[in-house]
Motif scaffolding. Structure first.
Motif, PDB file in Angstrom:
ATOM      1  N   UNK A 142     -57.559 -45.010  55.654  1.00  0.00           N
ATOM      2  CA  UNK A 142     -57.305 -44.970  57.098  1.00  0.00           C
ATOM      3  C   UNK A 142     -58.476 -45.578  57.877  1.00  0.00           C
ATOM      4  N   UNK A 185     -43.841 -48.531  65.591  1.00  0.00           N
ATOM      5  CA  UNK A 185     -44.742 -47.480  66.094  1.00  0.00           C
ATOM      6  C   UNK A 185     -45.907 -47.285  65.124  1.00  0.00           C
ATOM      7  N   UNK A 191     -49.852 -47.831  65.976  1.00  0.00           N
ATOM      8  CA  UNK A 191     -50.868 -46.796  65.785  1.00  0.00           C
ATOM      9  C   UNK A 191     -52.002 -47.313  64.923  1.00  0.00           C
ATOM     10  N   UNK A 223     -55.760 -47.468  66.109  1.00  0.00           N
ATOM     11  CA  UNK A 223     -56.826 -46.765  65.372  1.00  0.00           C
ATOM     12  C   UNK A 223     -57.913 -47.748  64.969  1.00  0.00           C
ATOM     13  N   UNK A 226     -58.505 -34.693  62.059  1.00  0.00           N
ATOM     14  CA  UNK A 226     -57.048 -34.624  62.016  1.00  0.00           C
ATOM     15  C   UNK A 226     -56.498 -34.700  60.595  1.00  0.00           C
ATOM     16  N   UNK A 227     -57.002 -35.635  59.785  1.00  0.00           N
ATOM     17  CA  UNK A 227     -56.414 -35.840  58.460  1.00  0.00           C
ATOM     18  C   UNK A 227     -57.126 -35.053  57.358  1.00  0.00           C
ATOM     19  N   UNK A 253     -58.995 -39.734  71.300  1.00  0.00           N
ATOM     20  CA  UNK A 253     -57.615 -39.314  71.644  1.00  0.00           C
ATOM     21  C   UNK A 253     -57.183 -39.911  72.971  1.00  0.00           C
ATOM     22  N   UNK A 267     -50.778 -45.966  73.336  1.00  0.00           N
ATOM     23  CA  UNK A 267     -49.400 -45.673  72.950  1.00  0.00           C
ATOM     24  C   UNK A 267     -48.507 -45.590  74.195  1.00  0.00           C
ATOM     25  N   UNK A 296     -50.244 -36.345  68.037  1.00  0.00           N
ATOM     26  CA  UNK A 296     -50.388 -35.723  66.712  1.00  0.00           C
ATOM     27  C   UNK A 296     -49.285 -36.210  65.779  1.00  0.00           C
ATOM     28  N   UNK A 337     -47.596 -38.992  65.966  1.00  0.00           N
ATOM     29  CA  UNK A 337     -47.827 -40.402  65.615  1.00  0.00           C
ATOM     30  C   UNK A 337     -48.913 -40.502  64.543  1.00  0.00           C
ATOM     31  N   UNK A 338     -49.959 -39.698  64.683  1.00  0.00           N
ATOM     32  CA  UNK A 338     -51.031 -39.704  63.678  1.00  0.00           C
ATOM     33  C   UNK A 338     -50.503 -39.213  62.328  1.00  0.00           C
ATOM     34  N   UNK A 339     -49.678 -38.180  62.363  1.00  0.00           N
ATOM     35  CA  UNK A 339     -49.138 -37.624  61.119  1.00  0.00           C
ATOM     36  C   UNK A 339     -48.270 -38.644  60.376  1.00  0.00           C
TER      37      UNK A 339
END
Lengths: 173, 137
Positions: free
Chosen positions: A29, A109, A113, A117, A132-133, A160, A167, B50, B52-54
């Motif tokens: 990522x 989408x 993203x 990122x 988050x991950x 964020x 987005x 969240x 979208x990140x997931x």
């Protein structure tokens, strides 16, 4: 870790099995390049082998230590490449007659993203990925990035906000 | 009641998952959501991010063997790896190693025979010398 420091390969193998997937997820990522991500994971775990004796469990968890190494290697890799080029996700085709299908929308989408990122400054990206991950607490993520918790929270907030703006801008289009 | 800007700031740090919110702030945040439409809107936005990140998946890989193969080997391990290669065309190595005792045995054997021959010569000479001496007397 004591066993690994003593050169026991079986103990090392167990740690490799436990940590290689989460580390790959983080590196992939960060870099969005599977080959480079694999190199980072390999190098991180080889450093675990060669530096096991210097690991201090009272200072950090092993996963924190490993992510610190992986993060630094990712940053080195990004700087060597000197530009970020996320891998293609194959969504460049013409929309089907009657509008994009659900899967095409999802691919679009996803591509958006990934690009968003990738456009984040590397520390903001790292902060977001770790929390988050990788499921790290703010304190652990701050240790990985070698910053204060306040600095980490600032990185997260900026990341964020930027992503939401990008987005939302795409939705408006 | 928590100020809306503080709520928004916390969502920016922690995202839309209640379980990730700091325990000391959770109750206040939930109370604000229940009573403030803007707060609910910000929460919806945070949860959309969240989600979208997931959705950013990475392929499952298994790098274990690659890492283990890259480990540096000790001298004994290097020798064993050389003697016991995986490829059939390299099986001359263990065959050669197995023949080494035979070669060494032959070498030692030749060296011993030569010595014995010299001993025989010495013995013959001593015998001849004795016979000569008798003859001369």
């Amino acid at each position: 870790m004591r066993a690994v420091a003593a050169g026991e390969r079986e103990a090392f193998q167990r740690l490799v099995c436990l940590h290689q997937r989460p580390l790959f997820g983080f590196a992939q990522r960060m870099l969005q390049d599977p080959a480079r991500a694999e190199d980072v994971v390999q190098e991180t775990l080889l450093r675990l082998w060669s530096r096991a004796g210097s690991f201090k469990p009272e200072r950090a968890r092993l996963t924190t230590w490993l992510h610190n190494i992986a993060h630094n290697l990712c940053v080195d890799s990004l700087r060597r490449e000197s530009r970020f080029a996320p891998e293609e996700t194959g969504d460049g085709g013409e929309p089907e007659h009657g509008g994009p299908s659900e899967s095409e929308e999802r691919r679009r989408a996803d591509a958006l993203l990934r690009r968003a990122l990738g456009d984040l400054p590397e520390r903001q990206r790292s902060a977001l990925l770790l929390c988050h991950y990788q499921g790290m607490s703010n304190r652990e993520a701050a240790q990985v990035l070698e910053v204060s918790v306040e600095a980490l929270e600032s990185l997260l907030a900026r990341a964020r906000r930027t992503l939401k703006k990008e987005l939302k801008a795409d939705d408006a289009d | 009641m928590m100020p809306i800007e503080e709520f928004r700031g916390l969502l920016d740090v922690y995202g839309g998952d209640v379980q990730r919110w700091p325990e000391t702030k959770r109750a206040e945040m939930e109370a604000l959501i229940a009573s403030n439409a803007d707060a609910l809107s910000y929460l919806t936005e945070a949860r959309a991010l969240d989600a979208a990140l997931d959705a950013f998946d990475v392929p499952a890989v298994d790098l274990s063997q690659r890492v283990l193969d890259a480990l540096p080997m000790s001298p004994v391990e290097r020798l064993l790896a050389w003697l016991l290669p995986p490829a059939p065309q390299q099986w001359w190595r263990p065959a050669m190693a197995a023949m080494m005792p035979v070669f060494l045995g032959v070498m030692i054997g030749f060296g011993g025979t030569a010595g014995e021959t010299m001993d025989w010569d010495a013995q013959e000479q001593a015998l001849l010398g004795g016979i000569s001496a008798e003859y001369l007397e």
